[in-house]
Motif scaffolding. Structure first.
Motif, PDB file in Angstrom:
ATOM      1  N   TRP A  45       0.835  -1.202   0.000  1.00  0.00           N
ATOM      2  CA  TRP A  45       0.000   0.000   0.000  1.00  0.00           C
ATOM      3  C   TRP A  45       0.871   1.253   0.000  1.00  0.00           C
ATOM      4  O   TRP A  45       0.617   2.198  -0.753  1.00  0.00           O
ATOM      5  N   VAL A  46       1.915   1.269   0.844  1.00  0.00           N
ATOM      6  CA  VAL A  46       2.805   2.437   0.903  1.00  0.00           C
ATOM      7  C   VAL A  46       3.444   2.695  -0.463  1.00  0.00           C
ATOM      8  O   VAL A  46       3.526   3.827  -0.934  1.00  0.00           O
ATOM      9  N   ARG A  47       3.875   1.613  -1.117  1.00  0.00           N
ATOM     10  CA  ARG A  47       4.451   1.766  -2.463  1.00  0.00           C
ATOM     11  C   ARG A  47       3.434   2.345  -3.433  1.00  0.00           C
ATOM     12  O   ARG A  47       3.773   3.161  -4.282  1.00  0.00           O
ATOM     13  N   CYS A  48       2.178   1.904  -3.310  1.00  0.00           N
ATOM     14  CA  CYS A  48       1.123   2.432  -4.184  1.00  0.00           C
ATOM     15  C   CYS A  48       0.965   3.934  -3.965  1.00  0.00           C
ATOM     16  O   CYS A  48       0.858   4.696  -4.932  1.00  0.00           O
ATOM     17  N   VAL A  49       0.932   4.367  -2.698  1.00  0.00           N
ATOM     18  CA  VAL A  49       0.757   5.792  -2.405  1.00  0.00           C
ATOM     19  C   VAL A  49       1.933   6.584  -2.973  1.00  0.00           C
ATOM     20  O   VAL A  49       1.750   7.614  -3.635  1.00  0.00           O
ATOM     21  N   ALA A  50       3.164   6.088  -2.749  1.00  0.00           N
ATOM     22  CA  ALA A  50       4.344   6.796  -3.257  1.00  0.00           C
ATOM     23  C   ALA A  50       4.310   6.877  -4.775  1.00  0.00           C
ATOM     24  O   ALA A  50       4.580   7.931  -5.374  1.00  0.00           O
ATOM     25  N   THR A  51       3.974   5.760  -5.418  1.00  0.00           N
ATOM     26  CA  THR A  51       3.947   5.729  -6.881  1.00  0.00           C
ATOM     27  C   THR A  51       2.886   6.677  -7.434  1.00  0.00           C
ATOM     28  O   THR A  51       3.144   7.423  -8.388  1.00  0.00           O
ATOM     29  N   ALA A  52       1.686   6.675  -6.813  1.00  0.00           N
ATOM     30  CA  ALA A  52       0.616   7.557  -7.298  1.00  0.00           C
ATOM     31  C   ALA A  52       1.005   9.021  -7.116  1.00  0.00           C
ATOM     32  O   ALA A  52       0.708   9.862  -7.974  1.00  0.00           O
ATOM     33  N   LEU A  53       1.691   9.333  -6.006  1.00  0.00           N
ATOM     34  CA  LEU A  53       2.148  10.708  -5.779  1.00  0.00           C
ATOM     35  C   LEU A  53       3.106  11.161  -6.881  1.00  0.00           C
ATOM     36  O   LEU A  53       2.958  12.256  -7.438  1.00  0.00           O
ATOM     37  N   VAL A  54       4.086  10.320  -7.190  1.00  0.00           N
ATOM     38  CA  VAL A  54       5.052  10.689  -8.224  1.00  0.00           C
ATOM     39  C   VAL A  54       4.351  10.793  -9.576  1.00  0.00           C
ATOM     40  O   VAL A  54       4.613  11.710 -10.362  1.00  0.00           O
ATOM     41  N   ALA A  55       3.416   9.871  -9.849  1.00  0.00           N
ATOM     42  CA  ALA A  55       2.682   9.911 -11.116  1.00  0.00           C
ATOM     43  C   ALA A  55       1.864  11.200 -11.220  1.00  0.00           C
ATOM     44  O   ALA A  55       1.776  11.812 -12.295  1.00  0.00           O
TER      45      ALA A  55
END
Lengths: 253, 123
Positions: free
Chosen positions: B52-62
Motif C-alpha cells: 500500500w505504501v508503495r502504491c501511495v508513493a507511486t501515485a504521488l510521483v505519477a
C-alpha cells in the motif's frame, strides 16, 4: 571482549568494512548513467531559471545541496522571489515534498539489515531519496546482497548529487540565458524521464495501477484542491490501486 | 512578526535567503525523509502494508508527472497542451516498443516536441 571468538570477529568486521567500501564504489560507478545525465540536464535548466529569478550562485548551490528534490527547489525559488515569509514558504515546500515520506518508507525494508543498520546511517542515506535515485534503487537494489544495499545506495546518491551540484554551478556561471527552445525541452525532459523510469521500476500490478491512477487523478486534484493536490492524489490513487489489485489477487477476503 | 509571514525588513540582508533555504527549504524537505525512515523501519519487506505504501508513493510521483506535463512552469507553458501530450505519448510508446529503454523514450519525446514547436513557429 574476551570471548574466544574475538580474533575471528575482528577479522570478519574488517572484511565487512572493505566490502562496504567496495559496494560504495560500485554504487558511485553505477551513478555514471543515463538517469544522472537527464537529472543534470534538468538542473542545468533550473540554473537558468535561478539566474533569471535573481538568485546568487551561492544561493542556487545551497538550494541544490540542501533540498535535493527538484520540484521543492522550484517552489522555494518562487517563494524567495515573491518575498514570502518563512511560514508560508515552509508550508509550500513541505506540501511539495510530502511524497518523500512514502518513498523513503518503501525503501527502508529493502535497504535495512534487521538489527544491524543504525538509524543515523539511514537518516544520512535518506537525504539522497529523490525520484531519480529512488526509482533506480527500487529497481536494482533487490538484486544485490542485503549488506551491500545501503553502501551501494549512498555511493550512488552521493556521487550523483556531487556531479549535479558541480554542473549546476558551472551552468549558472556559463549560461546567461538559455534559448527558449532549449529551456522548454529541458523542462519536458524531467516528466518524460520520470514516466518511463517509474514504469520500468514497477514490479507489481499494484504499482502499475497506482501509476495510472496517479496520472489521471493528479490534474483533477490540481484543479479541485490546489496546494494539497499531490497528497490527495497519492492517498486516493494509491489506496484505490491497492484495493483493486488486492481484490483481483485474492478476491474479497 | 517580520520574516514570518513576509520577508519584510529582512529581504535585503545577505543572510535572509540562506535562513529561508535552511528552514523553509532543507528542514521542510528533509523532515519527510526522516519521518519516512522511522515509519518505514517497522515495515516488513513482504507485507501488505508495504504494498500500500508503495502504491501511495507511486501515485504521488505519477501525479507530479502529469502536473509537470499538463501545467508546466516557465517557457514550456507557452507550447500547446496537445503538443506536450502527444510528445509524451509518442515517447512512452517508443519506450515500451524498445523493450523499456528509457533513453529511447526520452529522445523520441524531445524530438517530437522540438519538431512540432519549430513547425508551429513557422506557420
Amino acid at each position: 571482549m574476551s570471548s574466544p571468538n574475538g580474533a575471528s570477529e575482528k577479522q570478519s568486521e574488517q572484511s565487512e568494512a572493505i566490502s562496504s567500501r567496495k559496494w560504495f564504489a560500485r554504487g558511485a560507478r553505477a551513478a555514471i548513467s543515463i538517469p544522472a545525465f537527464i537529472l543534470t540536464a534538468a538542473f542545468v535548466g533550473y540554473a537558468g531559471l535561478a539566474r533569471e529569478t535573481g538568485l546568487t550562485l551561492l544561493e542556487t548551490l545551497a538550494m541544490t545541496g540542501f533540498i535535493w528534490a527538484l520540484p521543492s527547489v522550484v517552489v522555494l525559488t518562487g517563494a524567495l522571489s515573491s518575498g514570502m515569509g518563512i511560514v508560508p514558504a515552509g508550508i509550500a515546500v513541505a506540501l511539495a515534498s510530502v511524497r518523500l515520506m512514502p518513498m523513503t518508507m518503501a525503501l527502508m525494508p529493502i535497504i535495512k539489515v534487521q538489527g544491524k543498520t543504525k538509524n543515523w546511517q539511514l537518516l544520512i542515506a535518506s537525504h539522497f531519496v529523490a525520484v531519480t535515485a529512488w526509482v533506480y534503487a527500487m529497481k536494482h537494489l533487490p538484486e544485490l546482497p542485503r549488506e551491500a544495499r545501503l553502501p551501494f545506495f549512498v555511493g550512488f546518491g552521493s556521487s550523483i548529487s556531487t556531479f549535479v551540484f558541480v554542473l549546476t554551478g558551472i551552468a549558472y556561471l556559463l549560461v546567461e540565458r538559455l534559448p527558449d527552445v532549449v529551456a522548454g525541452a529541458l523542462f519536458l525532459l524531467t516528466p518524460v524521464y520520470f514516466l518511463c523510469s517509474l514504469w520500468g521500476a514497477a514490479r507489481l500490478n499494484a504499482d502499475k495501477a497506482a501509476m495510472v491512477a496517479g496520472l489521471v487523478l493528479g490534474p483533477v486534484f490540481f484543479i479541485s484542491l490546489p496546494g494539497l493536490d499531490l497528497l490527495w492524489t497519492g492517498l486516493m490513487g494509491g489506496t484505490l490501486a491497492y484495493l483493486a489489485t488486492r481484490i483481483w489477487r485474492r478476491g474479497l477476503s | 512578526m517580520d520574516g514570518l509571514m513576509s520577508s519584510g525588513a529582512y529581504a535585503d540582508t545577505w543572510w535572509w535567503p540562506f535562513l529561508m533555504i535552511l528552514v523553509a527549504g532543507w528542514l521542510a524537505t528533509d523532515v519527510w525523509r526522516w519521518l519516512g525512515v522511522f515509519a518505514g523501519g517497522r515495515l516488513r519487506e513482504d507485507g501488505e502494508l508495504l504494498i500500500w505504501v508503495r502504491c501511495v508513493a507511486t501515485a504521488l510521483v505519477a501525479g507530479l508527472i502529469s502536473k509537470l506535463i499538463l501545467f508546466p512552469q516557465g517557457i514550456l507553458a507557452e507550447t500547446p497542451m496537445w503538443l506536450r501530450l502527444a510528445a509524451t505519448v509518442f515517447g512512452f510508446t517508443a519506450f515500451l516498443i524498445s523493450r523499456q529503454r528509457v533513453v529511447v523514450g526520452v529522445l523520441v519525446a524531445e524530438a517530437f516536441l522540438l519538431v512540432g514547436w519549430t513547425a508551429l513557429d513557422l506557420f
